[in-house]
Structure formats: structure tokens, C-alpha cells
Design an enzyme around this catalytic site. Structure first.
Site, PDB file in Angstrom:
ATOM      1  N   THR A  91       3.378 -10.930  49.041  1.00 40.21           N
ATOM      2  CA  THR A  91       4.817 -11.075  48.889  1.00 40.21           C
ATOM      3  C   THR A  91       5.377  -9.764  48.355  1.00 40.21           C
ATOM      4  OG1 THR A  91       4.508 -11.903  46.654  1.00 40.21           O
ATOM      5  CG2 THR A  91       4.589 -13.527  48.390  1.00 40.21           C
ATOM      6  N   SER A 116       3.875 -20.204  45.141  1.00 40.62           N
ATOM      7  CA  SER A 116       3.615 -19.688  43.796  1.00 40.62           C
ATOM      8  C   SER A 116       4.613 -18.610  43.386  1.00 40.62           C
ATOM      9  CB  SER A 116       2.201 -19.098  43.718  1.00 40.62           C
ATOM     10  OG  SER A 116       1.230 -20.108  43.803  1.00 40.62           O
TER      11      SER A 116
END
Length: 558
Positions: free
Chosen positions: A367, A439
Site C-alpha cells: 500500500t 489492515s
């Protein structure tokens, strides 16, 4: 064109300056994984835009200059602290296509088809990035939408010198054309792989961005672009339709709000698991009888045992609560529940994770995070993702952007859990239109009703623990921003039952002492790549830092 090339070359030559240093600013600050993106955001602040405007310009530029994770073909989460002191969030997480089924990745024997939920077009979730950025701007932005895409379009159209980090990946893709056939048109221009330092132009992406600039999110989710995208995905045996795109909506949600001593913490609600898990761990830490010394064996042991508890709850209970009822959520976030969990921890010896119970699903680490603050106190913490690096490694040459493989974040085999890490609990099984558990953990911390910390990180499941430890470092141990980001960190996710630590960052004697206590130790090259801003209310200065593990990361301020 010459002006842009000079801009690109100057940034390229300075790309490795100041990674672990604190940067200071009085009027505005942007921290991101790309020098170009941080500068683009800063330009918007200087032109009268607010933190939301700057974050959007930064995000669009990341889609051009950091395709490893920056995107318009993925999704993410945004936490916003407004000028008047309110905090809100935008959820633009990808969604399962309407044709999805809970067993779509299984063979005739009910077994997971290897790689199907990560490496095929079936793994592509309905993208949410454009909807999230556009909706956030419509409600909280100040300057015109069109201006926010200008720098990204220029860099796509006229190019920029390819950094070494991307050049190495391009070479790898070129060396393995059979494994990555859809990447070949992405990494080549005029029949040649773009190399380190060479100007990389992305004309197809520039045209796509121009349409979004002119028409907003409608240009992505309806009409010609939507049809071209669907035609491409279906040509690769994917199942996304124009109906999926037209039905996608980003959602503004109330944040997870908790307190820690004199601080107010604001994180993402579900389907981000970060807001819940970090809150649980901060609640436990707040009630310790004695606070261990930072970096001590006791410190790391306490961290690991607290992480173990939070990650067990994450696996057992959490998912998209637009689809599932989580009756225990209020209890999970309570101080009383944290006190009960803390009573189960032995501070002298290692706890044990039950390998016959719930396991943690594999989650991509690639990410990217950006943090922004402006002179009014408005702040944005935004994390976006394609799931794995370069997502599913597919892109329509006509559109020029990479697609995510986020369907891999669902529980692929319902009802089956095993010691290899497969998870089958119902909270995160596939349903049409459902958002997959994440997450990603963008956070904003306030003190005395003012922004104190804007923080977030990439890193898959490690994001939660990396953000948790950085919040501790700034609030409990009062570290400066750069030291809090660079401080040694560990990761424990309940199962596998082990401590993961960052290479070269922990003393051998500390590791030996943890092993002597019974901890299994495992090394990883990095745990997160944080981008953070800390605000000093007494001086009025912002203090920002980019993780040294981020090869092209930069803080821009004035």
C-alpha cells in the site's frame, strides 16, 4: 514542456535527500512515498488549497509516479480533521463484483485454486479511489477539482526520469514476459523497456486523467472509460460489469474514536480493522501497571503479548459491518474489555496462540500512505492500495492504469481454517457488493483539541502494529517524528506464533533474551514505511518525516 522536464530532473537529482531527517513547516506539509507527489500537494497548498485538496493532488500524482501502490484502479481510506475540529472518514475500499460467490476461487473438490484469488482477473475488486477522492473534494475541498489533477497529467503526458526503485521492477517484468504478459505494454515505450533515469511517458494514463479532470468521477464509473475497462477485464476472464462500476459508492463514515491519557485517537471504522485493533492495543497499554522502557526486552515482550490479543479478535470478529452484524464491537473497543485482556497476559513468559482456532489471512504489503496538514489545522491521513505490488499486474493499454487484486483479502475457503494461514470465519467471506477486510490504518491523534499526529503506513497486516508503535513513541515516549518512525518495531499477528523484527534494527542480545523467554523470532527487511506529521502547538511548527525504507519518499513543506 521544458519547464516540466527541468522540474522533474531537479526532483530526480534530489530524490534521496533527507529521508530520516525531520522537516519543519509553518504553513503546510505533505509527506508521501514520492517526491513528485509531495511537491504536487505542496503546490496546491501554496495556491490556496486546503489539506483535502492537497491530499487529492498528491494521490493522483502517486498514481503516475508510484504505480507500485499509488493508483486509480484500487481503493483506500481517508481520515480528515476539519478546520473546525471535527473528524470524519471516507471509505473507498474496493468491493466484490455482483457476480461474486463465496466459493468462486475453489475447484470442484472445494480446494483453493492456487493463485486464483491473487493472480487472475477474478481477483480484481471494483475500484473505489476515484469515487473517494471526488466525494471528499465535493464536501471538503476548496479549490476547483480540475486544478488538482494538473501536475499528475503533466507528469503522465511529458514524463519524468524513472527512479531506480521502479526501474528494477521494470527489468524484472521484462525478464519474465510469460509470467507478466499484461505488464509488457506498461513498462515499454517504442518497443523498449524504460530504464533508470530515462523519461517515462504514460500518454494513455494522461488521457484517462484528463477525462476525470473534466467530468469528475462520472468519467470513470460511466460511459466510454467504464466500458473500455469492463471489456478489458472480461477479456481476461474477470467478472466486473458496467453495472458494478455504476453502482459503486464511497461512504463517509464516523471514525473510531478513543482516548489515551490526554489524547484523542481517530481511526478508520470497519471494513478497516486498523481502527479497532489499534484502539484495543492502546487501551491495554494505557492500563499497564508499569510502562516498560522503550527498547527493553520487557517492552518488546509486552508489545508482542498485546498484539497477540488484538489480532485474535481481528480474525474472529471483524469484516464489513454493512453486511455482517458485529454485536460485540462496542465491547471490543471498551476499556473494561482491555482490562480483561490484560489480566490474561503473563509479563514473565510467552503466551501461546491456539493453532486449532482462527488463523490470519495473507494480505498484500504494498500500500502507500500520505499525510497532509495545512495552516488552519486541517489534516488528512490517507492510505491507498492495489493490494500486492502493482496489484494484479494487469492494465488496459487504452486506459494506462493498473488494477488491484483485493479479492485476495477475503476468506477464500469458507469454513476451513488451517495452520498454513488460511482463514474461513464467516465475517470476511465473499458476498456480492461486500468490502473486504483491510489492515490499512490511517490515524489522526489530537491533543487539547488540536491535531497532534497524522500517521499511517503500508505493510499489510504489519500496518496495524507499525502505527500502534509509532503512536506510542510520540505520545508515551515523546519521540520526535523522525525518531518515532525509525525506532525499531516488531510485529506479532497471533498466528504464526512468532515475533517478526526489522533487519539490522534490534540488538542481538535483545533477540537472544526474547528467545530465552520462549518467543520464536523471525526477521523481515522492513515493517511498514511510515509517513508522518507531528504538530507542536507551542511553537506552531509542523514536524514531518518519511520512512528511510521508502526509496523515493519525501516531505515537502513551507
Amino acid at each position: 514542456m521544458k519547464k516540466l522536464q527541468i522540474f522533474s530532473i531537479l526532483l530526480f537529482l534530489n530524490i534521496s535527500v533527507g529521508f530520516s531527517q525531520n522537516h519543519y513547516g509553518k504553513n503546510g506539509m505533505v509527506a508521501s512515498a514520492s517526491t513528485y507527489a509531495s511537491q504536487a500537494g505542496l503546490e496546491i497548498l501554496k495556491d490556496g488549497g486546503n489539506a483535502v485538496d492537497a491530499s487529492i493532488a498528491t494521490a493522483f500524482t502517486l498514481a503516475v509516479t508510484w504505480p507500485f501502490a499509488g493508483n486509480i484502479g484500487g481503493g483506500g481510506f481517508m481520515v480528515i480533521h476539519t478546520e473546525d475540529g471535527n473528524v470524519t472518514t471516507f471509505d473507498f475500499r474496493e468491493k466484490a463484483p455482483l457476480a461474486s460467490t463465496k466459493d468462486m476461487f475453489l475447484d470442484e473438490n472445494g480446494k483453493l485454486k492456487s493463485g486464483s484469488n491473487h493472480n487472475t482477473a477474478l481477483a480484481i475488486g471494483v475500484p473505489g479511489t476515484i469515487a473517494g477522492l471526488y466525494d471528499a473534494h465535493q464536501k471538503y475541498g476548496e479549490i476547483e477539482w480540475e486544478k488538482l489533477l494538473e501536475r499528475a497529467i503533466q507528469l503522465a503526458e511529458y514524463g519524468f526520469p524513472l527512479p531506480q526503485s521502479l526501474a528494477k521492477d521494470f527489468f524484472y517484468f521484462a525478464e519474465n514476459p510469460d509470467q507478466f504478459p499484461e505488464m509488457q505494454s506498461f513498462i515499454t515505450r517504442d518497443g523498449k523497456v524504460v530504464g533508470f533515469g530515462e523519461f517515462w511517458k504514460q500518454p494513455a494514463l494522461a488521457e484517462t486523467l484528463k477525462k476525470i479532470q473534466d467530468e469528475g468521477k462520472k468519467a470513470f464509473y460511466e460511459g466510454e472509460t467504464a466500458q473500455t475497462l469492463v471489456d478489458y477485464i472480461q477479456s481476461q476472464d474477470g467478472i466486473i460489469t458496467t453495472e458494478d462500476l455504476a453502482a459503486y459508492e464511497a461512504i463517509e463514515r464516523q471514525p473510531i474514536h478513543s482516548t489515551f491519557k490526554d489524547y484523542d485517537l481517530y481511526g478508520m471504522p470497519l471494513p478497516s480493522s486498523g481502527g479497532v485493533a489499534v484502539t484495543q492495543m492502546m487501551n491495554m497499554w494505557e492500563q499497564l501497571d508499569e510502562v516498560p522502557e522503550m527498547g527493553s526486552v520487557e517492552y518488546y515482550h509486552t508489545l508482542a503479548e498485546i498484539m497477540r490479543k488484538a489480532f485474535k479478535d481481528r480474525a474472529q470478529y471483524l469484516g464489513d459491518n454493512d453486511f455482517i452484524e458485529i454485536p460485540d464491537l462496542e465491547r471490543l473497543l471498551s476499556k473494561n474489555y482491555a482490562r480483561d485482556l490484560l489480566k490474561e497476559i503473563d509479563f514473565e513468559q510467552v503466551g501461546k496462540s491456539d493453532s486449532t482456532a482462527i488463523q490470519i489471512i495473507s494480505e498484500g504489503q504494498e500500500t502507500t500512505h500520505l499525510s497532509v496538514m495545512d495552516e488552519t489545522g486541517m489534516a488528512v491521513s490517507m492510505t491507498t492500495t492495489l493490494e500486492q505490488g502493482y496489484g494484479v499486474k494487469m492494465q488496459s493499454p487504452e486506459l494506462g492504469f493498473l488494477l488491484n487484486n483485493e479479492m485476495g483479502d477475503f476468506n477464500a475457503v469458507p469454513g476451513e481454517t488451517n495452520n498454513s494461514g488460511q482463514i474461513g470465519t464467516p465475517a470476511n467471506t465473499i458476498e456480492p457488493g461486500k468490502r473486504m477486510l483491510s489492515s490499512m490504518s490511517p490515524f489522526i491523534v489530537k491533543k487539547n483539541n488540536q491535531p497532534f499526529l497524522v500517521i499511517g503506513s503500508p505493510g499489510g497486516r504489519t500496518i496495524i502494529n507499525t502505527v500502534f508503535q509509532t503512536i506510542l513513541a510520540t505520545t508515551v515516549y515523546e519521540y520526535p517524528m523522525n525518531q518515532a518512525i525509525e525506532a525499531p518495531k516488531i510485529h506479532h499477528q497471533w498466528l504464526p506464533d512468532r515475533i517478526v523484527y526489522e533487519e539490522y534494527k534490534m540488538a542481538p542480545e535483545t533477540l537472544e533474551a526474547l528467545e530465552a523467554m520462549g518467543h520464536e523470532i523471525h526477521m523481515r527487511s522492513f515493517l511498514g514505511r511510515l509517513m508522518g506529521i507531528k504538530y507542536n502547538a507551542e511553537t506552531g511548527f509542523m514536524e514531518g518525516a518519511a520512512d528511510s525504507g521508502s526509496p523515493d519518499g519525501e516531505v515537502a513543506s513551507y
